[in-house]
Design a protein around this motif. Sequence first.
Motif, PDB file in Angstrom:
ATOM      1  N   LEU A   5      56.363 -18.644 -24.421  1.00 15.53           N
ATOM      2  CA  LEU A   5      57.701 -18.483 -23.869  1.00 15.53           C
ATOM      3  C   LEU A   5      57.796 -18.969 -22.428  1.00 15.53           C
ATOM      4  O   LEU A   5      58.585 -19.841 -22.107  1.00 15.53           O
ATOM      5  N   ASN A   6      57.015 -18.385 -21.521  1.00 19.08           N
ATOM      6  CA  ASN A   6      57.101 -18.819 -20.127  1.00 19.08           C
ATOM      7  C   ASN A   6      55.889 -18.342 -19.355  1.00 19.08           C
ATOM      8  O   ASN A   6      55.103 -17.549 -19.838  1.00 19.08           O
ATOM      9  N   GLY A   7      55.753 -18.882 -18.133  1.00 16.58           N
ATOM     10  CA  GLY A   7      54.661 -18.480 -17.261  1.00 16.58           C
ATOM     11  C   GLY A   7      53.872 -19.682 -16.795  1.00 16.58           C
ATOM     12  O   GLY A   7      54.427 -20.623 -16.247  1.00 16.58           O
ATOM     13  N   GLY A   8      52.560 -19.638 -17.005  1.00 20.10           N
ATOM     14  CA  GLY A   8      51.674 -20.696 -16.539  1.00 20.10           C
ATOM     15  C   GLY A   8      51.653 -21.882 -17.477  1.00 20.10           C
ATOM     16  O   GLY A   8      52.679 -22.328 -17.976  1.00 20.10           O
ATOM     17  N   THR A   9      50.476 -22.375 -17.769  1.00 19.44           N
ATOM     18  CA  THR A   9      50.361 -23.575 -18.591  1.00 19.44           C
ATOM     19  C   THR A   9      49.394 -23.351 -19.749  1.00 19.44           C
ATOM     20  O   THR A   9      48.344 -23.996 -19.819  1.00 19.44           O
ATOM     21  N   PRO A  10      49.707 -22.444 -20.663  1.00 18.08           N
ATOM     22  CA  PRO A  10      48.841 -22.282 -21.842  1.00 18.08           C
ATOM     23  C   PRO A  10      49.075 -23.407 -22.831  1.00 18.08           C
ATOM     24  O   PRO A  10      49.929 -24.273 -22.619  1.00 18.08           O
ATOM     25  N   ARG A  11      48.343 -23.398 -23.918  1.00 23.57           N
ATOM     26  CA  ARG A  11      48.463 -24.442 -24.926  1.00 23.57           C
ATOM     27  C   ARG A  11      49.842 -24.400 -25.569  1.00 23.57           C
ATOM     28  O   ARG A  11      50.530 -23.386 -25.544  1.00 23.57           O
ATOM     29  N   PRO A  12      50.298 -25.493 -26.188  1.00 23.22           N
ATOM     30  CA  PRO A  12      51.624 -25.528 -26.814  1.00 23.22           C
ATOM     31  C   PRO A  12      51.719 -24.565 -27.993  1.00 23.22           C
ATOM     32  O   PRO A  12      50.718 -24.108 -28.532  1.00 23.22           O
ATOM     33  N   SER A  13      52.957 -24.266 -28.383  1.00 19.28           N
ATOM     34  CA  SER A  13      53.184 -23.405 -29.541  1.00 19.28           C
ATOM     35  C   SER A  13      52.670 -24.095 -30.800  1.00 19.28           C
ATOM     36  O   SER A  13      52.862 -25.296 -30.989  1.00 19.28           O
ATOM     37  N   VAL A  14      52.014 -23.315 -31.663  1.00 17.75           N
ATOM     38  CA  VAL A  14      51.346 -23.900 -32.813  1.00 17.75           C
ATOM     39  C   VAL A  14      51.602 -23.085 -34.077  1.00 17.75           C
ATOM     40  O   VAL A  14      51.954 -21.907 -34.024  1.00 17.75           O
ATOM     41  N   ARG A  15      51.398 -23.718 -35.216  1.00 18.78           N
ATOM     42  CA  ARG A  15      51.536 -23.095 -36.534  1.00 18.78           C
ATOM     43  C   ARG A  15      50.209 -23.251 -37.273  1.00 18.78           C
ATOM     44  O   ARG A  15      49.600 -24.315 -37.243  1.00 18.78           O
ATOM     45  N   TYR A  16      49.759 -22.188 -37.945  1.00 15.53           N
ATOM     46  CA  TYR A  16      48.441 -22.160 -38.590  1.00 15.53           C
ATOM     47  C   TYR A  16      48.556 -22.176 -40.107  1.00 15.53           C
ATOM     48  O   TYR A  16      49.496 -21.612 -40.680  1.00 15.53           O
ATOM     49  N   GLN A  17      47.562 -22.788 -40.743  1.00 14.37           N
ATOM     50  CA  GLN A  17      47.432 -22.757 -42.201  1.00 14.37           C
ATOM     51  C   GLN A  17      46.037 -22.252 -42.560  1.00 14.37           C
ATOM     52  O   GLN A  17      45.066 -22.520 -41.840  1.00 14.37           O
ATOM     53  N   TYR A  18      45.941 -21.540 -43.690  1.00 10.74           N
ATOM     54  CA  TYR A  18      44.682 -20.933 -44.124  1.00 10.74           C
ATOM     55  C   TYR A  18      44.392 -21.276 -45.578  1.00 10.74           C
ATOM     56  O   TYR A  18      45.288 -21.639 -46.341  1.00 10.74           O
TER      57      TYR A  18
END
Length: 254
Positions: free
Chosen positions: A158-171
């Motif tokens: 959502l906001n703040g520093g610079t974490p990794r981009p939003s991602v979607r996972y598959q299993y």
Amino acid sequence: MKKIVLLSSLVALLFSSCSSDDSPSHEDTSNVLLQKTITYGLDGSYETLYKYDGKKLLEARSSKENKKFSYQGENISKISWYDNPDTDNTLSQYVDFEYTADGKLKKFNQHSSYPLAVDFTYAGRDTVNFVAVAARSAYNFTGYFLVKDNEITEYVYLNGGTPRPSVRYQYDNKNHPLKNVTGYNKLSLFHYFYNSAHFNGFTTNIGSSKNCISNSLIANPNVVEIMNTYEYNDKGFPKTINKDSNTAADHLFY
């Protein structure tokens, strides 16, 4: 992490990771515990050995480092990392965990050269909000996870520093190597922030009871950040992970 453009080969890789034996076995596998991994990388190979008390994981030790696990009841309360276990066995960092009254992960604190504290709040059945404070970097960031069957399906920044981009996972629909370890499945949110279980190739498998096949950017699903391929044993547990990788591969023994 490497970014791999999603081409037609993605389909082939996904099918190769979910081969014809994808149907879950009806055999009782509740007592299967990982005993050893051999990791092959660019700088050679090494073994990691796992020590248990019943189904509680006490340590995962290799020539590179030793991870020790502490418990309070059925919950993992602390993980400690020791460097050079065959010589000076120096404590390099540790993480402690707090849980809600109903046993969900409430907070973890990473004590290291780069301290990190993350608080979780549960909003409904499938959404977990978080606030992360990285003390040394002097920034906070917030976001949320979508969770289904105790597996992270999406991470949204959502906001703040610079974490990794939003991602979607598959299993896949198989068994995670540490599925039967007491308390392990309660740490799936922590595994996102710190791939705690193992090294190199195995660190990309953030699953709780299943195995992560891939994750892709939500903003641009044509970009895959991680792709894992597996070979399974007759009980549906991975016996190799990323065997053909040119960076790291794991062979697993139970």
